[in-house]
Scaffold this motif. Sequence first.
Motif, PDB file in Angstrom:
ATOM      1  N   ASN A   1     -41.002   5.320  98.866  1.00 42.72           N
ATOM      2  CA  ASN A   1     -42.000   5.705  97.873  1.00 42.72           C
ATOM      3  C   ASN A   1     -41.713   5.086  96.514  1.00 42.72           C
ATOM      4  O   ASN A   1     -42.642   4.754  95.766  1.00 42.72           O
ATOM      5  CB  ASN A   1     -42.055   7.232  97.751  1.00 42.72           C
ATOM      6  CG  ASN A   1     -42.656   7.896  98.968  1.00 42.72           C
ATOM      7  OD1 ASN A   1     -43.302   7.244  99.791  1.00 42.72           O
ATOM      8  ND2 ASN A   1     -42.440   9.189  99.118  1.00 42.72           N
ATOM      9  N   SER A   2     -40.435   4.905  96.198  1.00 40.03           N
ATOM     10  CA  SER A   2     -40.081   4.298  94.901  1.00 40.03           C
ATOM     11  C   SER A   2     -40.402   2.810  94.858  1.00 40.03           C
ATOM     12  O   SER A   2     -40.477   2.227  93.762  1.00 40.03           O
ATOM     13  CB  SER A   2     -38.591   4.504  94.616  1.00 40.03           C
ATOM     14  OG  SER A   2     -37.775   3.616  95.376  1.00 40.03           O
ATOM     15  N   GLN A   3     -40.610   2.197  96.022  1.00 40.28           N
ATOM     16  CA  GLN A   3     -40.883   0.761  96.079  1.00 40.28           C
ATOM     17  C   GLN A   3     -42.371   0.440  96.229  1.00 40.28           C
ATOM     18  O   GLN A   3     -42.832  -0.591  95.747  1.00 40.28           O
ATOM     19  CB  GLN A   3     -40.128   0.136  97.263  1.00 40.28           C
ATOM     20  CG  GLN A   3     -38.617   0.278  97.176  1.00 40.28           C
ATOM     21  CD  GLN A   3     -38.037  -0.329  95.916  1.00 40.28           C
ATOM     22  OE1 GLN A   3     -38.257  -1.495  95.605  1.00 40.28           O
ATOM     23  NE2 GLN A   3     -37.279   0.469  95.169  1.00 40.28           N
ATOM     24  N   VAL A   4     -43.135   1.303  96.901  1.00 44.27           N
ATOM     25  CA  VAL A   4     -44.520   0.941  97.200  1.00 44.27           C
ATOM     26  C   VAL A   4     -45.422   0.981  95.977  1.00 44.27           C
ATOM     27  O   VAL A   4     -46.371   0.188  95.874  1.00 44.27           O
ATOM     28  CB  VAL A   4     -45.109   1.808  98.327  1.00 44.27           C
ATOM     29  CG1 VAL A   4     -44.415   1.515  99.639  1.00 44.27           C
ATOM     30  CG2 VAL A   4     -45.059   3.296  97.995  1.00 44.27           C
TER      31      VAL A   4
ATOM     32  N   LEU B   1     -47.595  -2.294  94.734  1.00 49.27           N
ATOM     33  CA  LEU B   1     -49.032  -2.330  94.487  1.00 49.27           C
ATOM     34  C   LEU B   1     -49.338  -2.804  93.070  1.00 49.27           C
ATOM     35  O   LEU B   1     -50.239  -3.627  92.861  1.00 49.27           O
ATOM     36  CB  LEU B   1     -49.638  -0.946  94.718  1.00 49.27           C
ATOM     37  CG  LEU B   1     -51.149  -0.826  94.520  1.00 49.27           C
ATOM     38  CD1 LEU B   1     -51.900  -1.806  95.411  1.00 49.27           C
ATOM     39  CD2 LEU B   1     -51.605   0.608  94.788  1.00 49.27           C
ATOM     40  N   ALA B   2     -48.566  -2.317  92.108  1.00 47.67           N
ATOM     41  CA  ALA B   2     -48.820  -2.701  90.715  1.00 47.67           C
ATOM     42  C   ALA B   2     -48.601  -4.195  90.495  1.00 47.67           C
ATOM     43  O   ALA B   2     -49.429  -4.878  89.866  1.00 47.67           O
ATOM     44  CB  ALA B   2     -47.916  -1.884  89.787  1.00 47.67           C
ATOM     45  N   LYS B   3     -47.496  -4.718  90.986  1.00 49.48           N
ATOM     46  CA  LYS B   3     -47.193  -6.136  90.760  1.00 49.48           C
ATOM     47  C   LYS B   3     -48.091  -7.051  91.597  1.00 49.48           C
ATOM     48  O   LYS B   3     -48.435  -8.157  91.153  1.00 49.48           O
ATOM     49  CB  LYS B   3     -45.717  -6.414  91.069  1.00 49.48           C
ATOM     50  CG  LYS B   3     -44.776  -5.825  90.019  1.00 49.48           C
ATOM     51  CD  LYS B   3     -45.077  -6.363  88.634  1.00 49.48           C
ATOM     52  CE  LYS B   3     -44.199  -5.754  87.564  1.00 49.48           C
ATOM     53  NZ  LYS B   3     -44.543  -6.251  86.201  1.00 49.48           N
TER      54      LYS B   3
ATOM     55  N   PRO C   1     -39.280  -3.665 107.080  1.00 45.91           N
ATOM     56  CA  PRO C   1     -39.279  -3.021 108.401  1.00 45.91           C
ATOM     57  C   PRO C   1     -40.306  -1.900 108.519  1.00 45.91           C
ATOM     58  O   PRO C   1     -40.870  -1.676 109.588  1.00 45.91           O
ATOM     59  CB  PRO C   1     -37.850  -2.481 108.521  1.00 45.91           C
ATOM     60  CG  PRO C   1     -37.046  -3.396 107.682  1.00 45.91           C
ATOM     61  CD  PRO C   1     -37.936  -3.703 106.496  1.00 45.91           C
ATOM     62  N   VAL C   2     -40.558  -1.181 107.423  1.00 48.21           N
ATOM     63  CA  VAL C   2     -41.594  -0.150 107.446  1.00 48.21           C
ATOM     64  C   VAL C   2     -42.957  -0.805 107.594  1.00 48.21           C
ATOM     65  O   VAL C   2     -43.791  -0.394 108.404  1.00 48.21           O
ATOM     66  CB  VAL C   2     -41.543   0.698 106.155  1.00 48.21           C
ATOM     67  CG1 VAL C   2     -42.689   1.712 106.144  1.00 48.21           C
ATOM     68  CG2 VAL C   2     -40.211   1.420 106.036  1.00 48.21           C
ATOM     69  N   ALA C   3     -43.192  -1.863 106.816  1.00 44.54           N
ATOM     70  CA  ALA C   3     -44.478  -2.551 106.861  1.00 44.54           C
ATOM     71  C   ALA C   3     -44.747  -3.147 108.238  1.00 44.54           C
ATOM     72  O   ALA C   3     -45.888  -3.161 108.708  1.00 44.54           O
ATOM     73  CB  ALA C   3     -44.518  -3.644 105.796  1.00 44.54           C
ATOM     74  N   GLU C   4     -43.704  -3.625 108.911  1.00 50.35           N
ATOM     75  CA  GLU C   4     -43.879  -4.265 110.211  1.00 50.35           C
ATOM     76  C   GLU C   4     -44.354  -3.295 111.286  1.00 50.35           C
ATOM     77  O   GLU C   4     -44.866  -3.717 112.322  1.00 50.35           O
ATOM     78  CB  GLU C   4     -42.559  -4.911 110.656  1.00 50.35           C
ATOM     79  CG  GLU C   4     -42.213  -6.179 109.885  1.00 50.35           C
ATOM     80  CD  GLU C   4     -40.889  -6.773 110.317  1.00 50.35           C
ATOM     81  OE1 GLU C   4     -40.093  -6.057 110.960  1.00 50.35           O
ATOM     82  OE2 GLU C   4     -40.637  -7.945 110.000  1.00 50.35           O
TER      83      GLU C   4
ATOM     84  N   VAL D   1     -49.368   0.541 101.458  1.00 49.90           N
ATOM     85  CA  VAL D   1     -48.845   1.549 100.533  1.00 49.90           C
ATOM     86  C   VAL D   1     -49.259   2.947 100.978  1.00 49.90           C
ATOM     87  O   VAL D   1     -48.439   3.875 101.014  1.00 49.90           O
ATOM     88  CB  VAL D   1     -49.337   1.264  99.099  1.00 49.90           C
ATOM     89  CG1 VAL D   1     -49.067   2.451  98.185  1.00 49.90           C
ATOM     90  CG2 VAL D   1     -48.646   0.020  98.538  1.00 49.90           C
ATOM     91  N   THR D   2     -50.510   3.109 101.330  1.00 49.57           N
ATOM     92  CA  THR D   2     -51.002   4.418 101.767  1.00 49.57           C
ATOM     93  C   THR D   2     -50.284   4.885 103.030  1.00 49.57           C
ATOM     94  O   THR D   2     -49.838   6.042 103.127  1.00 49.57           O
ATOM     95  CB  THR D   2     -52.517   4.357 102.029  1.00 49.57           C
ATOM     96  OG1 THR D   2     -53.182   3.991 100.811  1.00 49.57           O
ATOM     97  CG2 THR D   2     -53.039   5.699 102.502  1.00 49.57           C
ATOM     98  N   LYS D   3     -50.145   3.993 103.996  1.00 50.51           N
ATOM     99  CA  LYS D   3     -49.514   4.364 105.260  1.00 50.51           C
ATOM    100  C   LYS D   3     -48.012   4.601 105.105  1.00 50.51           C
ATOM    101  O   LYS D   3     -47.447   5.499 105.740  1.00 50.51           O
ATOM    102  CB  LYS D   3     -49.769   3.281 106.305  1.00 50.51           C
ATOM    103  CG  LYS D   3     -51.219   3.204 106.765  1.00 50.51           C
ATOM    104  CD  LYS D   3     -51.394   2.170 107.858  1.00 50.51           C
ATOM    105  CE  LYS D   3     -52.818   2.188 108.418  1.00 50.51           C
ATOM    106  NZ  LYS D   3     -53.004   1.224 109.517  1.00 50.51           N
ATOM    107  N   ALA D   4     -47.364   3.783 104.272  1.00 48.09           N
ATOM    108  CA  ALA D   4     -45.910   3.885 104.121  1.00 48.09           C
ATOM    109  C   ALA D   4     -45.488   5.216 103.521  1.00 48.09           C
ATOM    110  O   ALA D   4     -44.385   5.709 103.791  1.00 48.09           O
ATOM    111  CB  ALA D   4     -45.391   2.740 103.260  1.00 48.09           C
ATOM    112  N   LYS D   5     -46.352   5.822 102.738  1.00 54.21           N
ATOM    113  CA  LYS D   5     -46.006   7.088 102.097  1.00 54.21           C
ATOM    114  C   LYS D   5     -45.996   8.261 103.074  1.00 54.21           C
ATOM    115  O   LYS D   5     -45.463   9.320 102.757  1.00 54.21           O
ATOM    116  CB  LYS D   5     -46.983   7.376 100.952  1.00 54.21           C
ATOM    117  CG  LYS D   5     -46.760   6.488  99.735  1.00 54.21           C
ATOM    118  CD  LYS D   5     -47.702   6.856  98.593  1.00 54.21           C
ATOM    119  CE  LYS D   5     -47.389   6.031  97.352  1.00 54.21           C
ATOM    120  NZ  LYS D   5     -48.277   6.372  96.210  1.00 54.21           N
TER     121      LYS D   5
END
Length: 380
Positions: A153-156, A160-162, A194-197, A253-257
């Motif tokens: 959560n601290s990374q997503v 998104l912002a960058k 790995p989460v995104a994959e 981002v939505t799914k990773a949270k």
Amino acid sequence: MSSTFLRAAATSLAVLTPLALAACGDTGNGNQAAPGGAITVEAKDDACTLARTSADAGTLTFEVTNKGNRVTEFYLYAQGDRIMGEVENIAPGVTRKLITEVAEGGKYQAACKPGMQGNGIRTDFTVNGNAQKQVDANAKLAEATKSYQRYVNSQVDPLLAKTTEFVNAVKAGKVEDAKSLFPVARTYWERIEPVAESFGDLDPKIDAREADLEEGQQFTGFHRLEKDLWVTGLQADAPAIADALLADVNEIVTKAKTVELTPAQLANGAKELLDEVATGKITGEEDTFSHTDLWDFAANVDGSKAAVAALRPVVQERDATLASTVDEKFKAVEDLLGKHRKGDGFKLYTDLTQDEIKALAESIDALGEPISKVAEVVTK
């Protein structure tokens, strides 16, 4: 940098890691496994043979031996191609373990991917019954998964912002601004890859390299825009490509949270991130147009360290020596990377000497070996 040296570096690291549909299933040639034991997998260029195609729910171990001539991968998929576990970059002649927790019975698929491309050579795999999840049985493992979720959560949000800033710069034709934002946005992506994959085709849409595209696959995402910015100039469809990238990142981002992770996934993810370094960053093939590979390299190491840090209380309790070794090897890699910092980022990959690349390769090799043992420790 000579291509011969890069190939040699990649080959030396292969021990770290890691299409017509062919038959894949139980073998009649003696490749048997005891019930409840590790399931052996014989991966070839045109076949993928499992010792058995069913198992009881719980922690599953696959021992995958590559008997083909191409680097391969092995996956266990749930319905919808949701990845339950994977082991990448299995070089010819190498055996790698995949340890994954599958608590719910049902229909799954096992797959080998010779050449690390396509949908793979697949077979149905059945998980029988149900099992208590490790996180329900062990408070420290439950806290480990919560800790890592906080890290994700601290990374997503900055991802998104960058990425939004990067996309806006591309659409405005501000090439130099976009170039400076490219490795920064990718830092947050690479830390959680790995989460995104685990989200199907979103990962290749966002991060596929041009050299890895399959026939008919459109070149999109970060690397397509990277080529525009550093090589060809912004193309007429660059704004549309940028908008699609942002939409895909938004979905990630939505799914990773909300994704639910297992301890085995954390441990496997830590190793996968190092494999990312071994097969892309250390060879200069990942960011081939911008040469910003060291940003990705450092981000993968950060992400791997975060996953192991979440599991560290359990590793310390069960194998204190391994915990100390992992700490030592992470520090060695970080110290070496520190020598290549430049301003707020890193040197370009093309500025490194062959000796510097070799030293980085050796440090990742030394770290990858103990990291590969973490999954077994936390699932025993």
